[in-house]
Design an enzyme around this catalytic site. Structure first.
Site, PDB file in Angstrom:
ATOM      1  CG  ASP A 165      -0.317   0.159   2.619  1.00  0.00           C
ATOM      2  OD1 ASP A 165       0.717  -0.684   2.689  1.00  0.00           O
ATOM      3  OD2 ASP A 165      -0.493   0.816   3.465  1.00  0.00           O
TER       4      ASP A 165
ATOM      5  CD  GLU B 179       4.431   0.295   6.919  1.00  0.00           C
ATOM      6  OE1 GLU B 179       5.154   0.488   7.834  1.00  0.00           O
ATOM      7  OE2 GLU B 179       4.122   1.197   6.162  1.00  0.00           O
TER       8      GLU B 179
HETATM    9 ZN   LIG Z   1       6.804   2.093   4.009  1.00  0.00          ZN
END
Ligand SMILES: [Zn+2]
Length: 386
Positions: free
Chosen positions: A80, A141
């Site tokens: 992401d 993340e």
């Molecule tokens: Zn990163």
């Protein structure tokens, strides 16, 4: 690294950043990568994390058998990106990739994915010796390590490895702090601000008093504290009945983390309690507090094989490798918490989370060379890690 590989690495990176994948919308990128890894001979699985966090896909795990008997090596990056991250075009000028200026570049963390793809291609094309590799590409993340937190650990057998999610190609992040996040809702009472302010209890004022007692920013060399969000109030002529305050504390020392967190909680408690002693309202003001552990610290000792292996690989290439401390949290923190030791290596990415983000192709080449050398040493010197 030969020119052909350098060029391919750059092309791969360009293609990857062209596929939108902001947090929770990694599905398109994930399915493309899955096909690529399978065409390279990997066994792939997408875990259930996506369902649990409301995203379009889960974490992608690709297992490469390798051709040498060695303990499995974990390699990690995240799929992401932050926003603005839609419709990115990478421009290469003087060896440096940037966006067109209206979006992030997405080198965080697609430079890592490009490096991983190039590394595996080089291994396969040249029939180089390598042990089993478990590639773990996480989702979400950037919005609280959610993919790693929901990763199906039953699918992972590796006990150590590397993440590519930092800047310095001659550094390995071995220390990262623990973090708590907090949210306070201060409930007051609404009233007409002009006609009857004495009938109200100003939630914003109470929250401000609590905040004013706090120390924020860098508390000491290993501790930080931030209030990042404050919300409340509906109009200037209404005494606000609700104020919400959100923030975080980080420290490399768990005792300090708890102490600072307690201090914040008691500051809010105290302000609300003091007001209540003079309040005629039954249950007002009152406080709702939510304190959550965000992630635990990572502390990999300098003599740990993960650090030594990276150091030896760098030395073989005539480079430095410095153990580094970060103030940020990463998927590596979650792995560490679960008994998997993951050092974080750099890809050259700079000014992440801004529209000025960049990465030098030369740094990505360096990072690929380092990873290839790590994998080579890992396959040769099985005794180094057991
Ligand atoms: Zn990163």
């Amino acid at each position: 690294m030969i020119d052909g590989n350098r060029k391919r690495l750059g092309e791969t990176f360009k293609q990857l950043v062209g596929i939108d994948s902001i947090s929770k919308e990694e599905g398109n990128l994930c399915s493309k990568l899955k096909i690529i890894f399978e065409s390279m001979g990997a066994e792939t699985i997408v875990d259930d994390a996506g369902k649990n966090i409301g995203g379009s896909t889960g974490n992608l795990i690709a297992r490469f058998k390798g051709n040498v008997k060695a303990p499995p090596l974990l390699l990690n990056a995240h799929m992401d990106t932050v926003e603005p991250g839609k419709g990115i075009t990478a421009i290469l000028e003087d060896g440096i990739f940037t966006s067109k200026g209206d979006t992030i570049l997405g080198a965080d963390d697609k430079s890592a994915i490009a490096i991983l793809l190039e590394t595996l291609q080089v291994l396969n094309e040249n029939d180089l010796p390598y042990g089993p590799i478990e590639l773990v590409l996480t989702v979400c993340e950037e919005i609280g390590l959610l993919g790693a937190k929901h990763l199906n650990l039953d699918l992972i057998t590796a006990k150590y490895g590397y993440a590519l999610d930092a800047t310095d190609t001659e550094g390995i992040v071995t220390r990262a702090p623990s973090a708590n996040r907090f949210e306070f809702k201060v409930h007051g009472k609404d009233a007409h601000a002009g006609a009857a302010p004495e009938k109200g209890i100003n939630a914003i004022l109470l929250a401000s008093k609590a905040i004013a007692q706090l120390e924020l920013g860098r508390i000491d060399h290993e501790t930080t504290c931030n209030i990042g969000v404050i919300e409340g109030g509906k109009a200037i002529n209404i005494v606000p009945n609700l104020a919400t305050v959100k923030g975080e504390v980080r420290s490399h020392d768990p005792d300090k983390l708890n102490k600072i967190t307690d201090k914040i909680v008691s500051s809010f408690n105290e302000v609300v309690k003091n007001y209540r002693t003079k309040s005629t309202e039954n249950n007002l003001p009152h406080l709702e507090s939510k304190i959550e552990k965000d992630f635990s610290r990572t502390h990999i000792p300098d003599d740990h094989p993960v650090v030594k292996l990276a150091g030896k690989a760098a030395k073989n290439l005539g480079r430095e490798m410095v153990a580094k401390t970060t103030g940020g949290g990463a998927d590596a923190n979650i792995f560490f918490e679960n008994g998997i030791v993951v050092g974080v290596l750099g890809t050259g990415m700079r000014d992440m989370h801004t529209v000025r983000e960049s990465v030098a192709l030369g740094d990505m080449v360096q990072s690929t060379e380092l990873l290839l050398e790590i994998i080579r040493l890992h396959s040769l010197e099985q005794g180094l890690i057991d």
